[in-house]
Design a protein around this motif. Structure first.
Motif, PDB file in Angstrom:
ATOM      1  N   SER A 134       0.866  -1.170   0.000  1.00 32.21           N
ATOM      2  CA  SER A 134       0.000   0.000   0.000  1.00 32.21           C
ATOM      3  C   SER A 134       0.910   1.228   0.000  1.00 32.21           C
ATOM      4  O   SER A 134       2.139   1.095  -0.032  1.00 32.21           O
ATOM      5  CB  SER A 134      -0.928   0.014   1.226  1.00 32.21           C
ATOM      6  N   ILE A 135       0.299   2.425   0.058  1.00 26.16           N
ATOM      7  CA  ILE A 135       1.102   3.643   0.089  1.00 26.16           C
ATOM      8  C   ILE A 135       0.315   4.730   0.805  1.00 26.16           C
ATOM      9  O   ILE A 135      -0.925   4.762   0.735  1.00 26.16           O
ATOM     10  CB  ILE A 135       1.488   4.091  -1.342  1.00 26.16           C
ATOM     11  N   LYS A 136       1.000   5.609   1.533  1.00 30.30           N
ATOM     12  CA  LYS A 136       0.318   6.667   2.271  1.00 30.30           C
ATOM     13  C   LYS A 136       1.208   7.906   2.334  1.00 30.30           C
ATOM     14  O   LYS A 136       2.383   7.829   2.676  1.00 30.30           O
ATOM     15  CB  LYS A 136      -0.007   6.199   3.687  1.00 30.30           C
ATOM     16  N   LEU A 137       0.626   9.071   1.991  1.00 32.25           N
ATOM     17  CA  LEU A 137       1.302  10.359   2.102  1.00 32.25           C
ATOM     18  C   LEU A 137       1.015  10.987   3.455  1.00 32.25           C
ATOM     19  O   LEU A 137      -0.094  10.852   3.995  1.00 32.25           O
ATOM     20  CB  LEU A 137       0.811  11.312   1.013  1.00 32.25           C
ATOM     21  N   ASN A 138       2.010  11.712   4.007  1.00 35.81           N
ATOM     22  CA  ASN A 138       1.743  12.462   5.223  1.00 35.81           C
ATOM     23  C   ASN A 138       0.910  13.702   4.893  1.00 35.81           C
ATOM     24  O   ASN A 138       0.795  14.108   3.728  1.00 35.81           O
ATOM     25  CB  ASN A 138       3.047  12.820   5.943  1.00 35.81           C
ATOM     26  N   PRO A 139       0.266  14.322   5.886  1.00 41.99           N
ATOM     27  CA  PRO A 139      -0.608  15.465   5.607  1.00 41.99           C
ATOM     28  C   PRO A 139       0.089  16.622   4.910  1.00 41.99           C
ATOM     29  O   PRO A 139      -0.539  17.338   4.115  1.00 41.99           O
ATOM     30  CB  PRO A 139      -1.104  15.871   7.003  1.00 41.99           C
ATOM     31  N   ALA A 140       1.374  16.824   5.155  1.00 37.25           N
ATOM     32  CA  ALA A 140       2.101  17.920   4.523  1.00 37.25           C
ATOM     33  C   ALA A 140       2.474  17.617   3.081  1.00 37.25           C
ATOM     34  O   ALA A 140       2.881  18.523   2.338  1.00 37.25           O
ATOM     35  CB  ALA A 140       3.364  18.235   5.324  1.00 37.25           C
ATOM     36  N   GLY A 141       2.354  16.366   2.673  1.00 37.19           N
ATOM     37  CA  GLY A 141       2.703  15.976   1.313  1.00 37.19           C
ATOM     38  C   GLY A 141       4.191  15.945   1.048  1.00 37.19           C
ATOM     39  O   GLY A 141       4.625  16.002  -0.102  1.00 37.19           O
ATOM     40  N   THR A 142       4.994  15.795   2.105  1.00 39.00           N
ATOM     41  CA  THR A 142       6.456  15.814   1.966  1.00 39.00           C
ATOM     42  C   THR A 142       7.089  14.440   2.136  1.00 39.00           C
ATOM     43  O   THR A 142       8.279  14.274   1.896  1.00 39.00           O
ATOM     44  CB  THR A 142       7.070  16.760   3.003  1.00 39.00           C
ATOM     45  N   MET A 143       6.299  13.467   2.555  1.00 42.99           N
ATOM     46  CA  MET A 143       6.824  12.152   2.896  1.00 42.99           C
ATOM     47  C   MET A 143       5.755  11.101   2.603  1.00 42.99           C
ATOM     48  O   MET A 143       4.562  11.346   2.805  1.00 42.99           O
ATOM     49  CB  MET A 143       7.182  12.118   4.389  1.00 42.99           C
ATOM     50  N   ALA A 144       6.173   9.960   2.121  1.00 39.83           N
ATOM     51  CA  ALA A 144       5.245   8.844   1.926  1.00 39.83           C
ATOM     52  C   ALA A 144       5.853   7.585   2.503  1.00 39.83           C
ATOM     53  O   ALA A 144       7.079   7.409   2.497  1.00 39.83           O
ATOM     54  CB  ALA A 144       4.920   8.643   0.451  1.00 39.83           C
ATOM     55  N   LEU A 145       4.991   6.715   3.004  1.00 43.28           N
ATOM     56  CA  LEU A 145       5.411   5.410   3.507  1.00 43.28           C
ATOM     57  C   LEU A 145       4.821   4.329   2.616  1.00 43.28           C
ATOM     58  O   LEU A 145       3.649   4.397   2.224  1.00 43.28           O
ATOM     59  CB  LEU A 145       4.944   5.204   4.938  1.00 43.28           C
ATOM     60  N   VAL A 146       5.655   3.325   2.316  1.00 42.00           N
ATOM     61  CA  VAL A 146       5.228   2.206   1.480  1.00 42.00           C
ATOM     62  C   VAL A 146       5.487   0.909   2.243  1.00 42.00           C
ATOM     63  O   VAL A 146       6.585   0.349   2.180  1.00 42.00           O
ATOM     64  CB  VAL A 146       5.971   2.190   0.131  1.00 42.00           C
ATOM     65  N   PRO A 147       4.496   0.427   3.006  1.00 31.81           N
ATOM     66  CA  PRO A 147       4.671  -0.856   3.682  1.00 31.81           C
ATOM     67  C   PRO A 147       4.755  -1.994   2.670  1.00 31.81           C
ATOM     68  O   PRO A 147       4.125  -1.955   1.607  1.00 31.81           O
ATOM     69  CB  PRO A 147       3.414  -0.978   4.545  1.00 31.81           C
ATOM     70  N   SER A 148       5.529  -3.011   3.008  1.00 28.04           N
ATOM     71  CA  SER A 148       5.650  -4.207   2.175  1.00 28.04           C
ATOM     72  C   SER A 148       5.525  -5.429   3.057  1.00 28.04           C
ATOM     73  O   SER A 148       6.408  -5.705   3.872  1.00 28.04           O
ATOM     74  CB  SER A 148       6.991  -4.231   1.438  1.00 28.04           C
ATOM     75  N   SER A 149       4.428  -6.150   2.886  1.00 25.14           N
ATOM     76  CA  SER A 149       4.271  -7.388   3.649  1.00 25.14           C
ATOM     77  C   SER A 149       5.260  -8.455   3.184  1.00 25.14           C
ATOM     78  O   SER A 149       5.942  -9.078   4.012  1.00 25.14           O
ATOM     79  CB  SER A 149       2.833  -7.889   3.539  1.00 25.14           C
ATOM     80  N   PRO A 150       5.429  -8.666   1.853  1.00 28.70           N
ATOM     81  CA  PRO A 150       6.433  -9.650   1.426  1.00 28.70           C
ATOM     82  C   PRO A 150       7.850  -9.279   1.842  1.00 28.70           C
ATOM     83  O   PRO A 150       8.658 -10.141   2.159  1.00 28.70           O
ATOM     84  CB  PRO A 150       6.295  -9.665  -0.097  1.00 28.70           C
ATOM     85  N   GLY A 151       8.154  -7.983   1.815  1.00 29.84           N
ATOM     86  CA  GLY A 151       9.497  -7.535   2.172  1.00 29.84           C
ATOM     87  C   GLY A 151       9.700  -7.291   3.642  1.00 29.84           C
ATOM     88  O   GLY A 151      10.816  -6.989   4.081  1.00 29.84           O
ATOM     89  N   ASN A 152       8.603  -7.405   4.431  1.00 28.14           N
ATOM     90  CA  ASN A 152       8.687  -7.185   5.877  1.00 28.14           C
ATOM     91  C   ASN A 152       9.398  -5.862   6.183  1.00 28.14           C
ATOM     92  O   ASN A 152      10.280  -5.784   7.033  1.00 28.14           O
ATOM     93  CB  ASN A 152       9.413  -8.343   6.558  1.00 28.14           C
ATOM     94  N   SER A 153       8.961  -4.806   5.471  1.00 27.26           N
ATOM     95  CA  SER A 153       9.666  -3.530   5.565  1.00 27.26           C
ATOM     96  C   SER A 153       8.719  -2.376   5.289  1.00 27.26           C
ATOM     97  O   SER A 153       7.578  -2.565   4.854  1.00 27.26           O
ATOM     98  CB  SER A 153      10.818  -3.492   4.550  1.00 27.26           C
ATOM     99  N   VAL A 154       9.212  -1.167   5.565  1.00 23.92           N
ATOM    100  CA  VAL A 154       8.523   0.063   5.192  1.00 23.92           C
ATOM    101  C   VAL A 154       9.526   0.953   4.463  1.00 23.92           C
ATOM    102  O   VAL A 154      10.575   1.300   5.011  1.00 23.92           O
ATOM    103  CB  VAL A 154       7.963   0.806   6.421  1.00 23.92           C
ATOM    104  N   THR A 155       9.221   1.285   3.212  1.00 25.30           N
ATOM    105  CA  THR A 155      10.078   2.186   2.436  1.00 25.30           C
ATOM    106  C   THR A 155       9.621   3.624   2.665  1.00 25.30           C
ATOM    107  O   THR A 155       8.417   3.916   2.604  1.00 25.30           O
ATOM    108  CB  THR A 155      10.014   1.851   0.935  1.00 25.30           C
ATOM    109  N   VAL A 156      10.577   4.494   2.934  1.00 24.10           N
ATOM    110  CA  VAL A 156      10.290   5.908   3.177  1.00 24.10           C
ATOM    111  C   VAL A 156      10.647   6.699   1.928  1.00 24.10           C
ATOM    112  O   VAL A 156      11.770   6.600   1.409  1.00 24.10           O
ATOM    113  CB  VAL A 156      11.089   6.436   4.384  1.00 24.10           C
TER     114      VAL A 156
END
Length: 387
Positions: A134-156
């Motif tokens: 999935s993917i989610k932007l912060n309210p300021a629109g300056t940062m996004a998080l991309v969780p990965s269940s297969p990768g067991n990680s969160v990409t910033v």
């Protein structure tokens, strides 16, 4: 119950439009269909896309579409739209295997879409090296998080002047399976569901980075799927999907999280039906809604089969959830999202290839107009500006 289709072209022509509007983005997967109660791959050609609408004066108006990869696999929060409605990000968790188009393989792409012009425009494609859930932007629109269940990680990801870059990949503890994220309204905290680990983790955010370790990991229900903050109330909700692909018809849940104190905790859990795919909280913090699959994607001879998904309406009172109403809509529910008015919501159906609009009137759900039907595929992800 199968509703009559209305083409997007007709909808765009007849619905009103105002300058002050909110952008709604929809990921459309052209590959997925339901066949004999199981997911299957549709005949080609396949043209996944993202479709964008403006919501104003109580109505949606389509203002553009761009071809980008999309996938139904993962959480339905695979579209993120910036609060100012000028940028969108779309993640794709899987693609067809080029060596065997009857199978899926992991995808790792995130598409960057400029919404500031007259029509959406693809400006960048990132390869993360890990399959995004999935993917989610912060309210300021300056940062996004991309969780990965297969990768067991969160990409910033960093977002600067419309340019997006990978700045960090945060590994989770073993066997957690990061699935979806939800930012607090001030952007200082974020909830991350860890579906494999049966946890919802609260993290602090500093300088557009995820601070480790988690402030707290909470146990809500079986397979926590998608989180949503309830405005600035100090509360959030999480959908607990249940045992994936079990088909057992067990009733699953939505949990309420109290984040206002020094020790965040789950304070209430209510049943909503089988397999809540997504949940959304109203910006004013009064309501939550769940998109529940309700066994509508099972074979018709299944003992618990239903022809309809359900929107389930919950009210938040005294840090408790109270079930108010439910309404049927198209089979195989996917994403759900609130408009800024806190009374209008949008719910997606894979089988009907449609998005439905509801309004909350007198603590009851009322369907508004005909569903918007997508000609090229099924809506599998939703992002609402600022949410």
């Amino acid at each position: 119950m199968k509703l009559s289709a209305v083409s997007l072209a007709v909808v765009a022509a007849v619905l009103p439009f105002a300058a002050a509007s909110q952008v709604v983005g929809v990921a459309v997967d052209s590959k997925v269909i339901l066949k004999d109660g199981a997911s299957a791959i549709a005949p080609g050609p396949h043209r996944d896309s993202a479709v964008f609408f403006r919501f104003a004066d109580g109505a949606l108006r389509r203002f553009g579409e761009v071809q980008v990869p999309a996938s139904y696999l993962g959480a339905p929060s695979s579209v993120a739209v910036s609060g100012d409605g000028k940028l969108a990000l779309v993640s794709s968790s899987t693609r067809l295997d080029p060596n065997d188009p009857g199978k899926y393989v992991d995808d790792d792409r995130v598409s960057v879409i400029d919404l500031s012009g007259k029509a959406p425009k693809l400006t960048q494609t990132l390869a993360l090296g890990v399959s995004p859930s999935s993917i989610k932007l912060n309210p300021a629109g300056t940062m996004a998080l991309v969780p990965s269940s297969p990768g067991n990680s969160v990409t910033v990801l960093s977002v600067r002047e419309g340019k997006v870059a990978v700045v960090d990949t945060v590994k989770m503890a073993a066997n957690m399976g990061a699935l979806a994220a939800g930012f607090a309204p001030d952007g200082k905290h974020v909830l991350v569901t860890q579906a494999d680990g049966q946890r919802v983790a609260l993290y602090a955010v500093d300088n557009d980075r995820l601070r480790l370790p988690a402030i707290r990991e909470m146990g809500a229900g079986i397979t926590p799927f998608t989180p949503s903050y309830c405005g600035d109330s100090g509360l959030a909700v999480v959908a607990n999907f249940g045992v994936p692909d079990s088909g057992n018809g067990d009733v699953d849940t939505v949990s309420l999280i109290d984040l206002s104190g020094a020790r965040p905790r789950i304070v209430d859990t209510v049943s909503v039906g089988s397999a809540p795919e997504d949940v959304a909280c109203s910006p004013d913090g009064r309501y939550a809604v769940a998109a529940v699959q309700n066994m509508s994607n099972r074979p018709k001879d299944h003992p618990f089969y239903s022809p309809d998904s359900l929107v389930v309406l919950l009210k938040i009172e005294g840090r408790r959830l109270r079930r108010l109403d439910q309404a049927p809509f198209g089979a195989w529910a996917e994403g759900i999202g609130f408009a800024d008015d806190s009374r209008t919501l949008f719910a997606q159906s894979i089988v009907e290839r449609a998005m439905y609009t509801f309004r909350i009137e007198g603590d009851r759900l009322q369907r508004v107009g005909a569903p918007i039907v997508f000609a090229n595929g099924a809506p599998v992800g939703i992002g609402v500006a600022g949410r």
